[in-house]
Design an enzyme around this catalytic site. Structure first.
Site, short mmCIF file in Angstrom:
data_model
loop_
_atom_site.label_atom_id
_atom_site.label_comp_id
_atom_site.label_asym_id
_atom_site.label_seq_id
_atom_site.Cartn_x
_atom_site.Cartn_y
_atom_site.Cartn_z
N GLU A 91 0.82 -1.21 0.00
CA GLU A 91 0.00 0.00 0.00
C GLU A 91 0.85 1.26 0.00
O GLU A 91 1.96 1.29 0.55
CB GLU A 91 -0.91 0.00 1.23
CG GLU A 91 -1.93 -1.12 1.18
CD GLU A 91 -2.93 -1.11 2.31
OE1 GLU A 91 -4.10 -1.41 2.04
OE2 GLU A 91 -2.56 -0.80 3.46
N CYS A 104 3.20 8.41 1.54
CA CYS A 104 3.77 7.39 2.43
C CYS A 104 4.00 6.14 1.57
O CYS A 104 3.07 5.62 0.96
CB CYS A 104 2.77 7.12 3.56
SG CYS A 104 3.32 5.87 4.70
N CYS A 111 6.75 -7.29 6.73
CA CYS A 111 7.90 -6.78 7.50
C CYS A 111 8.32 -7.86 8.49
O CYS A 111 7.47 -8.52 9.09
CB CYS A 111 7.51 -5.51 8.26
SG CYS A 111 8.92 -4.79 9.14
N CYS A 115 6.75 -5.50 14.94
CA CYS A 115 6.33 -4.62 16.05
C CYS A 115 4.89 -4.97 16.46
O CYS A 115 4.03 -5.21 15.61
CB CYS A 115 6.40 -3.16 15.63
SG CYS A 115 8.07 -2.67 15.22
N CYS A 118 1.74 -2.96 15.14
CA CYS A 118 1.71 -2.61 13.71
C CYS A 118 1.05 -3.71 12.91
O CYS A 118 1.43 -4.87 12.99
CB CYS A 118 3.14 -2.38 13.22
SG CYS A 118 3.26 -2.25 11.44
N CYS A 344 -1.71 5.71 10.36
CA CYS A 344 -0.44 5.14 10.75
C CYS A 344 -0.62 3.78 11.44
O CYS A 344 -1.45 3.64 12.32
CB CYS A 344 0.21 6.12 11.72
SG CYS A 344 1.94 5.97 11.71
S1 SF4 Z 1 6.29 -0.53 12.60
FE1 SF4 Z 1 5.55 -2.20 11.28
S2 SF4 Z 1 6.48 -1.84 9.29
FE2 SF4 Z 1 7.62 -0.58 10.80
S3 SF4 Z 1 9.33 -1.91 11.43
FE3 SF4 Z 1 7.67 -2.30 12.91
S4 SF4 Z 1 6.56 -4.07 12.03
FE4 SF4 Z 1 7.84 -3.23 10.41
#
Ligand code: SF4
Length: 383
Positions: A91, A104, A111, A115, A118, A344
């Site tokens: 995206e 963005c 990923c 995190c 996220c 976000c």
């Molecule tokens: S916030 Fe999301 S996209 Fe960014 S490093 Fe952490 S897991 Fe990866």
């Protein structure tokens, strides 16, 4: 197979043109046609010699990413879902404001950092995007928006590498894309208006400061290693003191004289006044060694798998007040595009997890994370 010319920064395109037996300056003309004018048909590039156009038709192409969906929020934010093949989709989000237009951009399909707050991190990791796939998001968005808004001037004034993925874990593809964004023959964006956001991949921060120093945002989210280990697992490899020392070194080359620290406000987890005071102590220690920073507090955008909640406004304001009283510039990010899941932390394309990251995070999720004010501790063990 022919080369997608979106894969190159200007230097890369010059080498490509030399490989076709052409002079390097032809690359500048070609680069302008592609990036400044949004052209993909070589026959339309009228100041290129016919012989070059014929060679290009044989050996090259300029290809956008197929669009799966486009959503427009009531606040004007636009989100695109691009198909990057093999069942993966990423995206990009355009956020219009009075004085700027920000895109963005995603750097990876999924990923691997994982995190906890996220939504991309919860999907796991499929693969790095190529330079062409990163740049194609900007190339498409800029020229689509010019047509959509019926304007010839630049629409996108700022790029933030804050979409899906950890950009510094895709360094080789990232840097040529950044160079094309900065190039006066490309998008001509100022270094201050191109921001790489990282969870703290220290060796790559060092390299970025030497190779292509742009503005830096660091996902901090916690004032102690114990908590950050849990929220941003990369912290176990690169703990806070090392991260903040690297931020201080980065400032020697950075286009801005501060690092932006992103702090996602999670109810009952990292949002208490105690945390804010710990954060002040931590940053003051590094400020004495030269660190300059701003804080950007981000209201969490809940998604059901996270098991986390958004801090209420009063708590966010209390937290901000502690930082402001300590003399740190602190803003609370305005949520944009939340009616289309474009805010976000909400970006989540379609990713085939090829690493088991998604499963690992799901196991972590099963463990509740909660701050205990009485004992000043968390009840989540390290995983
Ligand atoms: S916030 Fe999301 S996209 Fe960014 S490093 Fe952490 S897991 Fe990866």
């Amino acid at each position: 197979m022919t080369a997608n010319l979106l894969e190159f920064d200007l230097e890369g395109l010059a080498v490509f043109c030399e490989g076709l037996g052409e002079k390097r300056f032809r690359a500048t003309q070609l680069f302008r046609w592609i990036h400044q004018r949004g052209m993909s048909n070589f026959d339309d590039m009228s100041d290129l010699a016919k012989s070059l156009r014929e060679k290009l038709k044989l050996h090259a192409h300029v290809a956008a990413l197929p669009i799966l969906t486009q959503q427009i929020s009531k606040d004007g934010t636009i989100k695109w879902l691009f198909d990057v093949g093999s069942g993966d989709a990423v995206e990009a989000v355009f956020i219009p404001e009075d004085d700027r237009g920000t895109l963005c951009v995603s750097s990876q399909a999924g990923c691997a950092v994982g995190c906890r707050f996220c939504s991309t991190g919860h999907q796991g990791f499929s693969r790095n995007l190529s330079t062409a796939e990163i740049l194609a998001q900007l190339w498409f968005a800029e020229h689509f928006l010019r047509r959509h808004l019926n304007q010839t001037d630049r629409v996108i004034s700022n790029v933030v590498m804050m979409g899906m993925g950890e950009p510094l874990q895709n360094y080789t593809a990232l840097v040529p894309a950044l160079k094309a964004m900065l190039d006066d023959h490309g998008y001509g964006l100022s270094r201050r208006r191109v921001t790489v956001s990282t969870s703290g991949v220290l060796p790559m921060m060092t390299r970025l400061s030497a190779d292509c120093p742009v503005a830096l945002a660091v996902s901090l989210h916690a004032p102690t290693d114990a908590l950050r280990d849990n929220l941003v697992p990369l912290n176990r490899k690169y703990p806070l003191d090392e991260l903040l020392s690297e931020c201080t070194r980065y400032l020697e080359k950075a286009p801005r004289d501060f690092i932006t620290f992103e702090y996602c406000m999670l109810k009952g987890v990292n949002d208490q006044v105690t945390h804010a005071k710990q954060l002040v102590q931590l940053i003051r220690r590094h400020a004495a060694l030269g660190l300059r920073c701003k804080f950007n507090l981000i209201p969490f955008n809940p998604f059901k798998e996270s098991g986390l909640l958004r801090s209420d406004d009063a708590t966010v304001q209390q937290f901000a007040a502690v930082l402001l009283d300590a003399g740190f510039v602190t803003t609370v990010r305005k949520t944009r595009g939340d009616d289309i899941d474009a805010a976000c932390g909400q970006l989540a394309g379609d990713v085939k997890d090829r690493t088991g990251v998604a499963e690992r995070i799901a196991q972590q999720r099963a463990v509740p994370i909660q701050w205990h004010a009485a004992t000043s501790s968390f009840d989540t063990p390290h995983t």
